[in-house]
Design an enzyme around this catalytic site. Structure first.
Site, short mmCIF file in Angstrom:
data_model
loop_
_atom_site.label_atom_id
_atom_site.label_comp_id
_atom_site.label_asym_id
_atom_site.label_seq_id
_atom_site.Cartn_x
_atom_site.Cartn_y
_atom_site.Cartn_z
N HIS A 1 -7.49 -6.00 0.29
CA HIS A 1 -6.32 -5.13 0.32
C HIS A 1 -5.29 -5.58 1.35
O HIS A 1 -4.09 -5.39 1.15
CB HIS A 1 -6.77 -3.70 0.62
CG HIS A 1 -5.67 -2.69 0.56
ND1 HIS A 1 -4.90 -2.50 -0.56
CD2 HIS A 1 -5.20 -1.81 1.50
CE1 HIS A 1 -4.01 -1.54 -0.33
NE2 HIS A 1 -4.17 -1.12 0.91
N ASP B 1 -1.75 14.43 12.79
CA ASP B 1 -1.89 15.75 12.17
C ASP B 1 -1.21 15.82 10.81
O ASP B 1 -1.77 16.35 9.85
CB ASP B 1 -1.31 16.83 13.10
CG ASP B 1 -2.15 17.05 14.34
OD1 ASP B 1 -3.33 16.61 14.36
OD2 ASP B 1 -1.64 17.66 15.30
N SER C 1 0.83 -1.20 0.00
CA SER C 1 0.00 0.00 0.00
C SER C 1 0.87 1.26 0.00
O SER C 1 1.66 1.46 -0.92
CB SER C 1 -0.97 -0.06 1.19
OG SER C 1 -2.02 0.86 1.04
#
Length: 250
Positions: free
Chosen positions: A230, A171, A83
């Site tokens: 996945h 963040d 990924s």
């Protein structure tokens, strides 16, 4: 320097493993240990994940440079990336092909996707860590926003209960999500042996992607693991490990 976990004899052929978004080297522990019979496995925590340093950006140029820094200390090696880690591995192979011997890309293509993961970040932010004493406490708080048991279990592997924090720079991952689900324009080419191994039930690697892959990776081969999505390495770890071993030892 990225934090890494190593397995196997240093004299064995080297295999570097790069995990996906919200993952860690620890997620790959079982597969790394099994592959260590034939390889010296170096599983890294990617930037802003696990125990690796926190940075203000999380682009594929950044991640490829991080992997190059690791490889410069151990020498050229085989690379397995899943990924996000697969995209970082592709970026490295295209920009610094001399560092990569053979390449395995697990269930991802060099394309942009619409699979934004911002809802998972918001769910993790929503956990009141001050009230969490057990993994079960956090799981119950996540359940309303993330009904899938497997996804919650995966995310909770990155929760440090003792210190009441996520081992993820949420963040920065939020701010750079467009970069993470995208893929940069790059004109390089990696001509070494390459395997695109995808889940048989996944929609991340489609037939129409092959025409985009081949100019970048002319030796690319494609294979699927039936009955997996996945997270193919977690759903059928033994079949995944066998496919990796066959490709690298053939």
């Amino acid at each position: 320097m990225l934090r890494s976990m190593t397995y196997g004899e240093p004299t064995s052929p080297r295999l570097l493993i790069a995990h996906g978004l919200f993952g860690s080297a620890r997620n790959w522990g079982v597969i790394s240990k099994r592959l260590s019979n034939d390889f010296h496995v170096i599983a890294v925590d990617m930037r802003n994940h696990g125990e690796s340093p926190r940075f203000s950006t999380n682009t594929y140029e950044d991640m490829a440079n991080d992997l190059a820094e690791v490889i410069n200390t151990i020498g050229p090696c085989d690379i397995l990336g899943h990924s996000m880690g697969g995209k970082a591995s592709m970026m490295l192979a295209l920009s610094r092909p001399e560092l990569v011997k053979r390449l395995i890309i697990a269930d991802i293509a060099p394309v942009g996707y619409g699979h934004t993961q911002l809802h998972l970040i918001e769910a993790m932010r929503g956990v009141d860590l001050a009230t969490v004493s057990t993994r079960g406490d956090a799981d119950r708080q996540l359940k309303d926003k993330i009904p899938e048991d497997g996804i919650r279990a995966f995310l909770l592997q990155s929760l440090d209960i003792k210190n009441k924090l996520w081992r993820l720079n949420l963040d920065v991952l939020d701010a750079d999500m467009d970069h993470i689900i995208g893929f940069p324009d790059i004109a390089g080419q990696f001509s070494g042996p390459t395997l695109f191994l995808s889940g048989g039930s996944s929609d991340y690697v489609l037939p129409e992607h092959r025409s985009l892959v081949k100019p970048l990776f002319p030796q690319a081969r494609f294979a699927k693991l039936p009955g997996t999505g996945h997270w193919l390495h977690a759903e059928k770890p033994r079949d995944f490990e066998k496919s990796v071993r066959v490709f690298l030892l053939s």
